[in-house]
Design an enzyme around this catalytic site. Structure first.
Site, PDB file in Angstrom:
ATOM      1  N   TYR A 153       0.994  -1.203  -0.062  1.00 46.18           N
ATOM      2  CA  TYR A 153       0.042   0.046   0.049  1.00 46.18           C
ATOM      3  C   TYR A 153       0.877   1.102  -0.006  1.00 46.18           C
ATOM      4  CZ  TYR A 153      -3.670   3.080   1.278  1.00 46.18           C
ATOM      5  OH  TYR A 153      -4.659   4.226   1.297  1.00 46.18           O
ATOM      6  N   LYS A 157       1.261   4.093  -3.128  1.00 48.94           N
ATOM      7  CA  LYS A 157       0.665   5.323  -2.837  1.00 48.94           C
ATOM      8  C   LYS A 157       1.856   6.454  -2.906  1.00 48.94           C
ATOM      9  CE  LYS A 157      -3.774   4.629  -1.691  1.00 48.94           C
ATOM     10  NZ  LYS A 157      -4.570   5.050  -2.872  1.00 48.94           N
ATOM     11  N   THR A 188     -14.529   5.297   7.013  1.00 46.50           N
ATOM     12  CA  THR A 188     -15.298   4.907   6.080  1.00 46.50           C
ATOM     13  C   THR A 188     -15.356   3.542   6.419  1.00 46.50           C
ATOM     14  OG1 THR A 188     -13.253   3.940   4.892  1.00 46.50           O
ATOM     15  CG2 THR A 188     -13.646   6.078   4.394  1.00 46.50           C
TER      16      THR A 188
END
Length: 247
Positions: A153, A157, A188
Site C-alpha cells: 500500500y 501510494k 469509512t
C-alpha cells in the site's frame, strides 16, 4: 452558477466511503458523474437515489486497462465530454512484514492502487485535454511516510504521488491540472467494518485533532481541485490528515 456546472466527471471506486462523498459533492456542485466500482448493488442504489440523471454507473475493475478505457467511453457516450477524473479506487491489502508479504497480494495492491491510476490517466488525459480540466489522484498520508506491515500500500501510494507530479509537468501547458490528495485515516466502511473500537481509537490518537476524518472533508478538497478556483494548482500533494503528518 454552480462550481462544476456543465462539467463531466469520472470517479472510480465511487459507491462508498470517500468516493461516494466525492460523487455526491460533485453532483451538488452541478456535475454529471460516471461512477465505477465492482459493487453493482451499491452502484445502482446510487443511480436510483439520483432522480435527475446526473449519475451513470459502470461495473469496472480499476486494475484493468480495458475497463478504464470503457469508463471513459461511457462518459463520452452519455455526456459528450470529460472534464474531471478522480482516480480513487483502492484496497488496503493484508498486514505483513516484507519478508512474509504474500506475492499475490503485493501484485493485487500494486495493480489496483498504482497501475489502476496509470491506466485511468492514460485514457482520461486525451479526452480531458480536448476541453481542459483536472485530474485528482487519491494517494494517502502513506504516500509520504512509511507504515509497518503495509509495504504494498505504501509503495503504491508513493508511486501515485510521483506519477502525479510527472504527469503534471507533461500537461502543464496542455490545459490539464493534475494533483494528488493524501487522506489520513478516514471513518469509512473500510475502517468501521473491519477494525475494532480499540484500534480505531488508537488510529484517531495519531492525528493532532485526535479523531478520524470524515469522507465529506476529503470531498471538499476534491471539489476545490476539480474547480476553476484552483486554476494555478498542479503537481501538488495535499494531505487531509488532521495533523497526522505534523508530528
Amino acid at each position: 452558477m454552480k462550481q462544476l456546472e456543465n462539467k463531466v466527471a469520472i470517479v472510480t471506486g465511487g459507491v462508498s466511503g470517500i468516493g461516494k462523498a466525492i460523487v455526491e459533492r460533485f453532483v451538488k456542485a452541478g456535475a454529471k458523474v460516471v461512477v465505477s466500482d465492482l459493487n453493482e448493488k451499491l452502484g445502482y442504489e446510487l443511480v436510483n437515489d439520483d432522480t435527475n440523471g446526473n449519475i451513470v454507473f459502470i461495473k469496472a475493475d480499476a486494475s484493468s486497462a480495458e475497463d478504464n478505457k470503457k469508463i471513459v467511453d461511457v462518459a463520452i457516450e452519455n455526456f459528450g465530454a470529460l472534464h474531471i477524473a478522480v482516480n480513487n479506487a483502492g484496497i488496503g491489502g493484508p498486514a505483513a512484514v516484507v519478508g512474509e508479504y504474500p506475492i499475490e497480494s503485493w501484485q493485487q495492491v500494486i495493480n489496483i492502487n498504482l497501475n489502476g491510476v496509470f491506466y485511468g490517466m492514460h485514457y482520461q488525459l486525451p479526452e480531458i485535454e480536448k476541453v481542459g480540466g483536472s485530474i485528482i489522484n487519491m494517494a494517502s498520508i502513506l504516500g509520504s511516510v512509511g507504515f509497518a506491515q503495509s509495504s504494498a500500500y505504501v509503495a503504491a501510494k508513493h508511486g501515485v504521488v510521483g506519477l502525479t507530479k510527472s504527469a503534471a509537468w507533461e500537461y502543464g501547458t496542455r490545459g490539464v491540472r493534475i494533483n494528488a490528495v493524501g487522506p489520513g485515516f478516514i471513518a469509512t466502511p473500510l475502517i468501521e467494518d473491519h477494525m475494532d473500537q480499540e484500534t480505531q481509537k488508537h488510529l484517531a490518537s495519531q492525528h493532532a485533532m485526535q479523531r478520524l476524518g470524515k469522507p465529506e472533508e476529503v470531498a471538499e478538497l476534491a471539489l476545490w481541485l476539480a474547480s476553476d478556483k484552483s486554476s494555478f494548482v498542479t503537481g501538488s500533494y495535499y494531505p487531509v490528515d488532521g495533523g497526522y503528518l505534523a508530528k
